[in-house]
Design a protein around this motif. Structure first.
Motif, PDB file in Angstrom:
ATOM      1  N   ARG A 136      -0.052  10.870  -0.620  1.00 12.67           N
ATOM      2  CA  ARG A 136       0.819  11.762  -1.696  1.00 12.67           C
ATOM      3  C   ARG A 136       0.160  12.552  -2.671  1.00 12.67           C
ATOM      4  NH1 ARG A 136       6.242  10.553  -1.874  1.00 12.67           N
ATOM      5  NH2 ARG A 136       6.409  11.528  -3.839  1.00 12.67           N
ATOM      6  N   VAL A 137      -0.939  11.837  -3.015  1.00 14.58           N
ATOM      7  CA  VAL A 137      -1.991  12.751  -4.034  1.00 14.58           C
ATOM      8  C   VAL A 137      -2.563  13.724  -3.167  1.00 14.58           C
ATOM      9  CG1 VAL A 137      -3.928  12.469  -5.238  1.00 14.58           C
ATOM     10  CG2 VAL A 137      -1.939  10.668  -5.531  1.00 14.58           C
ATOM     11  N   ARG A 138      -2.864  13.449  -1.956  1.00 18.48           N
ATOM     12  CA  ARG A 138      -3.426  14.640  -1.186  1.00 18.48           C
ATOM     13  C   ARG A 138      -2.598  15.603  -0.838  1.00 18.48           C
ATOM     14  NH1 ARG A 138      -6.640  13.059   4.204  1.00 18.48           N
ATOM     15  NH2 ARG A 138      -6.964  15.034   4.207  1.00 18.48           N
ATOM     16  N   THR A 139      -1.244  15.313  -0.697  1.00 20.99           N
ATOM     17  CA  THR A 139      -0.280  16.410  -0.613  1.00 20.99           C
ATOM     18  C   THR A 139      -0.123  17.060  -1.914  1.00 20.99           C
ATOM     19  OG1 THR A 139       0.730  14.990   1.098  1.00 20.99           O
ATOM     20  CG2 THR A 139       2.255  16.622   0.320  1.00 20.99           C
ATOM     21  N   GLU A 140      -0.085  16.507  -2.884  1.00 18.39           N
ATOM     22  CA  GLU A 140       0.059  17.254  -4.154  1.00 18.39           C
ATOM     23  C   GLU A 140      -1.399  18.144  -4.573  1.00 18.39           C
ATOM     24  OE1 GLU A 140       1.024  15.198  -8.044  1.00 18.39           O
ATOM     25  OE2 GLU A 140       1.148  13.306  -6.854  1.00 18.39           O
ATOM     26  N   ILE A 141      -2.394  17.874  -4.028  1.00 22.60           N
ATOM     27  CA  ILE A 141      -3.487  18.727  -4.147  1.00 22.60           C
ATOM     28  C   ILE A 141      -3.228  19.692  -3.182  1.00 22.60           C
ATOM     29  CG2 ILE A 141      -5.754  19.096  -3.397  1.00 22.60           C
ATOM     30  CD1 ILE A 141      -6.145  15.841  -4.274  1.00 22.60           C
ATOM     31  N   ARG A 161       0.715  -1.055  -0.110  1.00 19.56           N
ATOM     32  CA  ARG A 161       0.079  -0.079  -0.007  1.00 19.56           C
ATOM     33  C   ARG A 161       0.639   1.215  -0.138  1.00 19.56           C
ATOM     34  NH1 ARG A 161      -1.484   2.592   4.563  1.00 19.56           N
ATOM     35  NH2 ARG A 161      -1.328   0.591   5.682  1.00 19.56           N
ATOM     36  N   ALA A 162       1.889   1.240   0.825  1.00 17.33           N
ATOM     37  CA  ALA A 162       2.774   2.503   0.933  1.00 17.33           C
ATOM     38  C   ALA A 162       3.541   2.674  -0.375  1.00 17.33           C
ATOM     39  CB  ALA A 162       3.917   2.118   2.136  1.00 17.33           C
ATOM     40  N   LEU A 163       3.621   1.706  -1.330  1.00 15.65           N
ATOM     41  CA  LEU A 163       4.390   1.630  -2.478  1.00 15.65           C
ATOM     42  C   LEU A 163       3.437   2.152  -3.607  1.00 15.65           C
ATOM     43  CD1 LEU A 163       7.160  -1.334  -1.881  1.00 15.65           C
ATOM     44  CD2 LEU A 163       7.613   1.121  -1.743  1.00 15.65           C
ATOM     45  N   GLY A 164       2.317   2.005  -3.335  1.00 15.97           N
ATOM     46  CA  GLY A 164       1.293   2.420  -4.509  1.00 15.97           C
ATOM     47  C   GLY A 164       0.640   1.205  -5.073  1.00 15.97           C
ATOM     48  N   GLU A 165       1.121  -0.045  -4.684  1.00 19.40           N
ATOM     49  CA  GLU A 165       0.373  -1.353  -5.291  1.00 19.40           C
ATOM     50  C   GLU A 165      -0.620  -1.673  -4.631  1.00 19.40           C
ATOM     51  OE1 GLU A 165       1.896  -2.546  -7.857  1.00 19.40           O
ATOM     52  OE2 GLU A 165       3.785  -1.067  -7.922  1.00 19.40           O
ATOM     53  N   GLY A 177      12.981   8.184   7.581  1.00 16.21           N
ATOM     54  CA  GLY A 177      12.063   7.699   6.591  1.00 16.21           C
ATOM     55  C   GLY A 177      10.580   8.067   6.547  1.00 16.21           C
ATOM     56  N   TYR A 178      10.164   8.756   7.835  1.00 16.81           N
ATOM     57  CA  TYR A 178       9.058   9.351   8.034  1.00 16.81           C
ATOM     58  C   TYR A 178       9.028  10.842   7.971  1.00 16.81           C
ATOM     59  CZ  TYR A 178       8.265   4.748   9.636  1.00 16.81           C
ATOM     60  OH  TYR A 178       7.893   3.437   9.705  1.00 16.81           O
ATOM     61  N   LEU A 179      10.088  11.254   7.195  1.00 16.71           N
ATOM     62  CA  LEU A 179      10.097  12.760   6.891  1.00 16.71           C
ATOM     63  C   LEU A 179       9.004  13.434   6.170  1.00 16.71           C
ATOM     64  CD1 LEU A 179      11.755  15.754   7.158  1.00 16.71           C
ATOM     65  CD2 LEU A 179      13.317  14.721   5.198  1.00 16.71           C
ATOM     66  N   SER A 180       8.466  12.610   5.108  1.00 15.66           N
ATOM     67  CA  SER A 180       7.645  12.940   4.279  1.00 15.66           C
ATOM     68  C   SER A 180       6.436  13.242   5.083  1.00 15.66           C
ATOM     69  CB  SER A 180       7.521  11.843   3.140  1.00 15.66           C
ATOM     70  OG  SER A 180       7.204  10.627   3.723  1.00 15.66           O
ATOM     71  N   GLU A 181       5.892  12.397   6.047  1.00 14.58           N
ATOM     72  CA  GLU A 181       4.747  12.279   6.691  1.00 14.58           C
ATOM     73  C   GLU A 181       4.697  13.542   7.531  1.00 14.58           C
ATOM     74  OE1 GLU A 181       3.466   8.700   8.768  1.00 14.58           O
ATOM     75  OE2 GLU A 181       4.035   7.665   7.245  1.00 14.58           O
ATOM     76  N   ALA A 228       8.057  17.016   1.248  1.00 13.13           N
ATOM     77  CA  ALA A 228       7.358  15.892   1.610  1.00 13.13           C
ATOM     78  C   ALA A 228       7.627  14.909   0.264  1.00 13.13           C
ATOM     79  CB  ALA A 228       6.022  16.147   2.031  1.00 13.13           C
ATOM     80  N   LEU A 229       7.239  15.665  -0.882  1.00 15.05           N
ATOM     81  CA  LEU A 229       6.746  14.699  -2.070  1.00 15.05           C
ATOM     82  C   LEU A 229       8.209  14.214  -2.582  1.00 15.05           C
ATOM     83  CD1 LEU A 229       3.964  16.839  -3.675  1.00 15.05           C
ATOM     84  CD2 LEU A 229       3.953  14.530  -2.819  1.00 15.05           C
ATOM     85  N   SER A 230       9.390  14.907  -2.213  1.00 18.46           N
ATOM     86  CA  SER A 230      10.799  14.485  -2.749  1.00 18.46           C
ATOM     87  C   SER A 230      11.372  13.704  -1.816  1.00 18.46           C
ATOM     88  CB  SER A 230      11.668  15.771  -3.093  1.00 18.46           C
ATOM     89  OG  SER A 230      11.812  16.474  -1.761  1.00 18.46           O
ATOM     90  N   ALA A 231      10.809  13.504  -0.634  1.00 20.05           N
ATOM     91  CA  ALA A 231      11.298  12.572   0.195  1.00 20.05           C
ATOM     92  C   ALA A 231      11.691  11.154   0.258  1.00 20.05           C
ATOM     93  CB  ALA A 231      11.165  13.099   1.656  1.00 20.05           C
ATOM     94  N   PHE A 232      12.187  10.311   0.390  1.00 20.76           N
ATOM     95  CA  PHE A 232      12.075   9.031   0.272  1.00 20.76           C
ATOM     96  C   PHE A 232      11.499   8.916   1.535  1.00 20.76           C
ATOM     97  CE2 PHE A 232      13.756   4.787   1.582  1.00 20.76           C
ATOM     98  CZ  PHE A 232      13.355   3.927   0.655  1.00 20.76           C
ATOM     99  N   GLY A 233      10.398   7.906   1.469  1.00 20.46           N
ATOM    100  CA  GLY A 233       9.562   7.644   2.984  1.00 20.46           C
ATOM    101  C   GLY A 233       8.578   6.564   2.843  1.00 20.46           C
TER     102      GLY A 233
END
Length: 410
Positions: free
Chosen positions: A356-361, A167-171, A315-319, A344-349
């Motif tokens: 991620r999509v909500r953050t893009e919005i 789920r975290a990887l988008g699969e 690894g939780y920097l994005s959150e 947040a969107l550029s961080a590996f996490g």
């Protein structure tokens, strides 16, 4: 037989001491000072045979506990490495634990009983670091071992944890399949209540990520029924997942009380990572409900940041940055909000596809508010159209709503 080297000796020493309720001062002797014990436990000093014999006597264990046969492999070294790694995890040193467990997992002839423990704790350590792919790799290696073990809780929890990784990887479809596997095992083998709840939690979370909100609501309702009989971190995770389902429906007024209840159920001493991530989730729900930044919101964000720094949770920097961006946006600091979203969107996490999509919005909302104009609006339209095609109607609705609000304000 030779003595264990460092850091294995120090980690094992500390674990034996703590298990017996002893202080470092309790181990002091004529040639062993408290500072020497401290240096040994931290791995900063090598142990002498005389000191090892003294410590074994004070601890009430055989000296062989601190020894490993010269040239030992597999079963000889594995228990000490595993003990040292678990202690490292308990001490908030997940990177050190990964090193010890990786070494242990590569040893030949390790017993099946030890092998599953090594891989399970390796997955735990990778989770603490926020390395989703490495955690998934460890769990994939553990999956056949778990199946052979015949241990029902393990056979449920491994695919449930794999579902979280996918789920975290988008699969999302793979995440749903893994969660259903966990639920099937739980049903077929008469799993304990807590294990059934864990499988339901993974399935509901995966369905939210896939945009299957009707199914997610059904499973979240079942999960809440089971949560009544859960406690501690298990109860907190169940409540968090149910809150996530409500948030996906924009019912943040229903999500926030569940998150507040989850916060009350969590304990930083037993699971600091869960304690921190719950606070970040509560930040998002709070600003949506109140439309402003409350004192609780600011406190939760500060506490989460402090905890993640303490536990090396890079690894939780994005959150964290996504939560900070929401605070900045609701304070009217749109430029800072946009910068935090980009970070947040550029961080590996660990931030999953849905978040991620909500953050893009939010990024493009902040850009519009800062005067970016048509480029930001075009990105919101793209997200809305892509989310509609993929069946994530909650995300599509959120993107269209952001465009409409920007048009009214414009």
């Amino acid at each position: 037989m030779e003595l264990l080297g460092q850091p294995e000796f120090g980690r094992l020493l500390r674990r034996l001491r703590v298990e017996r309720g002893l202080s470092q001062a309790d181990l002091v002797g004529s040639k062993v000072s408290a500072s020497y014990v401290s240096r040994l436990e931290s791995g900063g000093r090598a142990v002498t045979p005389q000191a090892a014999a003294h410590l074994a006597e004070r601890l009430g264990v055989a000296l062989d506990v601190f020894r490993v046969a010269a040239g030992a492999v597999g079963a000889d070294r594995a228990p000490a490495l595993l003990a040292a790694a678990v202690t490292a995890l308990d001490d908030g040193a997940p990177a050190e634990a990964v090193g010890l467990l990786t070494t242990c997992a590569a040893l030949p002839d390790v017993s099946a009983d030890l092998a599953w423990q090594v891989l399970w704790h390796l997955a735990r350590a990778q989770e603490r670091l926020g390395d989703v792919r490495a955690r998934r790799d460890a769990l994939e290696r553990l999956r056949p071992v778990a199946h052979e073990s015949g241990i029902t809780p393990l056979r449920v929890r491994v695919p449930a944890a794999l579902s979280d990784c996918e789920r975290a990887l988008g699969e999302t479809e793979a995440a749903i399949a893994r969660a259903r596997e966990a639920l099937a095992v739980a049903a077929d083998e008469g799993a304990a209540h807590a294990d059934r709840a864990e499988a339901l939690r993974a399935l509901a979370a995966a369905e939210v990520a896939a945009g299957r909100l009707g199914e997610a609501e059904e499973h979240a309702a079942l999960l809440l029924e089971r949560a009544e009989e859960l406690s501690g971190g298990r109860r907190a995770r169940a409540l968090w997942t149910a809150a996530t389902v409500h948030a996906a429906r924009d019912a943040h007024d229903r999500a926030l009380p569940l998150l507040e209840e989850a916060l009350a159920s969590s304990d930083a001493r037993s699971d600091l990572l869960l304690w921190a991530r719950l606070r970040l989730a509560a930040v998002s729900a709070s600003v949506e409900v109140h439309g402003t930044v409350t004192a609780d919101t600011e406190r939760w964000c500060r506490e989460a940041e402090t905890a993640l720094v303490m536990m090396d949770g890079a690894g939780y920097l994005s959150e964290l940055r996504a939560a900070q961006a929401r605070i900045a946006f609701h304070r009217g600091d749109h430029a800072t909000a946009a910068d935090l979203c980009r970070e947040a969107l550029s961080a590996f996490g660990t931030m999953g596809h849905h978040d991620r999509v909500r953050t893009e919005i939010l990024l493009h909302e902040a850009e519009l508010a800062a005067g970016a104009g048509e480029p930001a609006a075009a990105e919101l339209r793209r997200i809305a159209e892509e989310s509609t095609r993929s069946g994530n109607l909650d995300l599509a609705t959120r993107a269209w709503k952001a465009l409409a609000e920007a048009a009214v304000k414009g």
